[in-house]
Design a protein around this motif. Structure first.
Motif, short mmCIF file in Angstrom:
data_model
loop_
_atom_site.label_atom_id
_atom_site.label_comp_id
_atom_site.label_asym_id
_atom_site.label_seq_id
_atom_site.Cartn_x
_atom_site.Cartn_y
_atom_site.Cartn_z
N HIS A 235 0.83 -1.21 0.00
CA HIS A 235 0.00 0.00 0.00
C HIS A 235 0.87 1.26 0.00
CE1 HIS A 235 -2.65 3.14 1.69
NE2 HIS A 235 -3.58 2.51 1.01
N GLN B 113 -8.82 -10.58 0.64
CA GLN B 113 -9.52 -9.33 0.32
C GLN B 113 -9.74 -8.51 1.59
OE1 GLN B 113 -13.16 -9.68 -2.00
NE2 GLN B 113 -13.91 -7.71 -1.21
N ALA B 114 -10.16 -9.16 2.66
CA ALA B 114 -10.41 -8.45 3.92
C ALA B 114 -9.11 -7.84 4.46
CB ALA B 114 -11.02 -9.40 4.95
N GLU C 198 -8.26 -4.81 2.37
CA GLU C 198 -9.16 -3.69 2.68
C GLU C 198 -8.77 -3.01 3.99
OE1 GLU C 198 -12.93 -5.65 2.43
OE2 GLU C 198 -13.12 -5.27 0.27
N GLN C 199 -8.30 -3.78 4.94
CA GLN C 199 -7.91 -3.22 6.23
C GLN C 199 -6.75 -2.25 6.12
OE1 GLN C 199 -7.20 -6.65 8.71
NE2 GLN C 199 -9.38 -7.14 8.87
N GLN D 177 -9.24 -1.26 -2.09
CA GLN D 177 -10.64 -1.47 -2.40
C GLN D 177 -10.74 -2.57 -3.46
OE1 GLN D 177 -12.50 2.00 -4.08
NE2 GLN D 177 -14.56 1.19 -3.89
N PHE D 178 -11.77 -3.40 -3.33
CA PHE D 178 -11.99 -4.49 -4.29
C PHE D 178 -12.17 -3.95 -5.70
CE2 PHE D 178 -15.03 -7.04 -6.75
CZ PHE D 178 -14.35 -8.25 -6.79
N MET E 278 -7.07 -5.53 -6.55
CA MET E 278 -7.49 -4.49 -5.62
C MET E 278 -6.95 -3.15 -6.10
SD MET E 278 -9.08 -6.34 -3.22
CE MET E 278 -9.20 -5.30 -1.75
N ARG F 282 -11.06 6.93 0.72
CA ARG F 282 -11.06 6.07 1.90
C ARG F 282 -11.94 6.66 3.00
NH1 ARG F 282 -5.93 3.46 5.17
NH2 ARG F 282 -7.16 1.97 6.31
N SER G 60 -15.54 6.09 2.13
CA SER G 60 -15.97 4.70 2.26
C SER G 60 -16.12 4.29 3.73
CB SER G 60 -14.97 3.76 1.57
OG SER G 60 -13.75 3.74 2.27
N GLU G 61 -15.44 5.03 4.63
CA GLU G 61 -15.51 4.68 6.04
C GLU G 61 -16.65 5.40 6.77
OE1 GLU G 61 -11.63 5.69 7.37
OE2 GLU G 61 -10.73 3.80 6.69
#
Length: 197
Positions: free
Chosen positions: A118, A154-155, A158-159, A163-164, A181, A189, A192-193
């Motif tokens: 990331h 995926q989880a 995302e953490q 994003q998928f 991803m 972000r 989305s949160e």
């Protein structure tokens, strides 16, 4: 590891790098774990890929990959022996358009590797993941009890801020799943949160 010919019979590496990247937006690639150079070579064959920074902890894998690279590719490939789990990859923040993490997320601390990916992928860039399937018997791969599922990977991604994007079917790699991803930018972000009403 089996020999190169046997290993590469388990994948369609060209299909994988094509389906798990974004044509026209993949100029710089970072690869975590080059192995025999299977995916290094496939990524270097893409005409819009100009630079690949590939890392492995094993000197033999670095040498093997170097020997297998074609002089015909237009991509510059930088191969470095490095423990990227302990020390990161050393690239600047946002350097890469996409990253490849293939068959590695059964490690003890997958979130450490995903966080480093990331960091080094630019906003809007792509994270490409594959792993041995955990729902069928496969000819190679880690023990079934430590294989992460696609949903789990995926989880985890995302953490750390991805994003998928897609789960393309890999026709030429029946023992693997693929996951694409996207690295969120800060504003996306936050949006989305926000809690949904």
């Amino acid at each position: 590891m089996p020999d190169v010919v046997q290993w590469e019979s388990y994948f369609d590496s060209d299909e994988i790098v094509h389906k798990l990247s974004d044509p026209g937006r993949r100029r710089r690639c970072v690869e975590f774990g080059c192995g025999f150079g299977t995916f290094t070579r496939a990524a270097a064959s893409l005409v819009d890929v100009k630079q690949i920074a590939s890392f492995d902890i094993d000197d033999d894998m670095i040498r093997t990959t170097q020997m297998r690279l074609s002089d015909e590719t237009s991509a510059e490939v930088f191969l470095t022996r490095r423990d990227f789990l302990a020390d990161g990859c050393g690239l600047p923040d946002g350097w890469a358009d996409w990253a490849m993490i293939f068959n590695l997320l059964h490690i003890e601390s997958p979130s450490v590797l995903l966080a480093e990916a990331h960091r080094v992928i630019r906003r809007g860039g792509t994270l490409a993941l594959i792993h041995w399937r955990d729902d069928v018997a496969t000819p190679r791969g880690p023990s079934m009890n430590i294989r992460p599922s696609l949903t789990q990977c995926q989880a985890w991604a995302e953490q750390v801020g991805f994003q998928f994007a897609s789960t393309p079917v890999l026709e030429g790699s029946p023992w693997h799943w693929g996951l694409r991803m996207t690295r969120l930018d800060a504003e996306t972000r936050r949006d989305s949160e926000e809690p949904q009403v």
